[in-house]
Design an enzyme around this catalytic site. Sequence first.
Site, mmCIF file in Angstrom:
data_model
loop_
_atom_site.group_PDB
_atom_site.id
_atom_site.type_symbol
_atom_site.label_atom_id
_atom_site.label_comp_id
_atom_site.label_asym_id
_atom_site.label_seq_id
_atom_site.Cartn_x
_atom_site.Cartn_y
_atom_site.Cartn_z
ATOM 1 N N ASP A 54 44.371 138.478 -3.920
ATOM 2 C CA ASP A 54 43.319 137.488 -3.704
ATOM 3 C C ASP A 54 43.364 136.982 -2.277
ATOM 4 O O ASP A 54 44.380 137.108 -1.587
ATOM 5 C CB ASP A 54 43.530 136.296 -4.655
ATOM 6 C CG ASP A 54 43.246 136.671 -6.097
ATOM 7 O OD1 ASP A 54 42.509 137.637 -6.315
ATOM 8 O OD2 ASP A 54 43.776 135.992 -6.996
ATOM 9 N N LYS A 76 37.156 136.607 -1.454
ATOM 10 C CA LYS A 76 35.963 136.417 -0.622
ATOM 11 C C LYS A 76 36.338 136.561 0.839
ATOM 12 O O LYS A 76 37.345 136.062 1.277
ATOM 13 C CB LYS A 76 35.416 135.001 -0.831
ATOM 14 C CG LYS A 76 34.596 134.856 -2.061
ATOM 15 C CD LYS A 76 33.994 133.463 -2.114
ATOM 16 C CE LYS A 76 33.591 133.176 -3.553
ATOM 17 N NZ LYS A 76 34.125 131.929 -4.057
ATOM 18 N N ALA A 138 50.825 125.515 -7.351
ATOM 19 C CA ALA A 138 50.560 124.595 -6.234
ATOM 20 C C ALA A 138 51.038 123.167 -6.516
ATOM 21 O O ALA A 138 51.604 122.512 -5.637
ATOM 22 C CB ALA A 138 49.067 124.589 -5.920
ATOM 23 N N MET A 189 41.379 122.559 -7.209
ATOM 24 C CA MET A 189 39.998 122.837 -6.791
ATOM 25 C C MET A 189 39.163 121.562 -6.711
ATOM 26 O O MET A 189 37.970 121.577 -7.005
ATOM 27 C CB MET A 189 39.351 123.869 -7.741
ATOM 28 C CG MET A 189 40.015 125.231 -7.610
ATOM 29 S SD MET A 189 39.519 126.410 -8.865
ATOM 30 C CE MET A 189 40.714 126.106 -10.150
#
Length: 268
Positions: A54, A76, A138, A189
């Site tokens: 990723d 991305k 995280a 997020m």
Amino acid sequence: MLSFLELLDRATARWRKVPGPGRVLLVGAGPGSPDLLTVRAVAALQAADVVVHDQLVPGDIVALAPARARRIDVGKRKGRHSATQAEINALIVSQARAGRIVVRLKAGDPGVFGRVGEEIAALTDAGVAFEVIPGITAAVAAAADAGVPLTLRGVAPTVTFISAHGADGSSARGWSGLASEGGTLAIYMGKSAGALVRDRLVATGMDLATPVIAVENAGREQRRIIAGHVADLPSISERSDLDGPVVILAGPAMAVAEPRALSHQTAA
Ligand SMILES: C[S@@+](CC[C@H](N)C(=O)[O-])C[C@H]1O[C@@H](n2cnc3c(N)ncnc32)[C@H](O)[C@@H]1O
């Protein structure tokens, strides 16, 4: 006694010795520093024929795979979209069926907002052997950076990992009753949804004065720690200087070491 290199060799040999078709190792890369990888994750990388990774996984971790290993970035990138989950599932299945050891490398722990469930289902359906190798998530790295506990005897009896996706009101799933009993919330997020996260927390009964610690680039050299309160969450989204990933920890346990958190700060 086993030396570190023997330990690593033994772990790598474990996959090399497996005869027959390929397999997929679903590996947690941890928060982004190579020295926070598990020994088993490093061994998996060293055994890899293919690494499917990723965007959040830094290059110096991907670089631990042998030079001969093929690297495939499914995250991305400027000018192109990330691969769809269906494309990733098909890719890891086909690479393993071709007899390769495929390392599917994910940030943090594969089982925490890592979509590993979909990949396990696809591998199981396809009859492809797989193994999950955990990583430091995280929130755990962030708490360590800030010098705060996630649970605290008599204060925070629980810790809940929650995604801010869905905090926009489209989905309140998982948020109701979260503030009860003083537990710690680890919000993933949430960087661009500070106001919505604040409103959602208040709606669940959390006080605006509840302490919050946000950590950008947790577990990495360039980490930044921001200490505040639930009321301050919108200001996190307003900061244009936060360009790394951010995890937010909220709850009374964050008050315990707040001064220490500030002294850990590496940048303004
Ligand atoms: C798709 S989730 C992946 C979580 C990952 N599987 C884990 O266990 O940490 C991505 C979010 O994780 C958080 N995150 C991942 N790495 C981080 C880091 N090093 N520092 C702070 N937050 C991080 C951020 O909230 C980011 O938006």
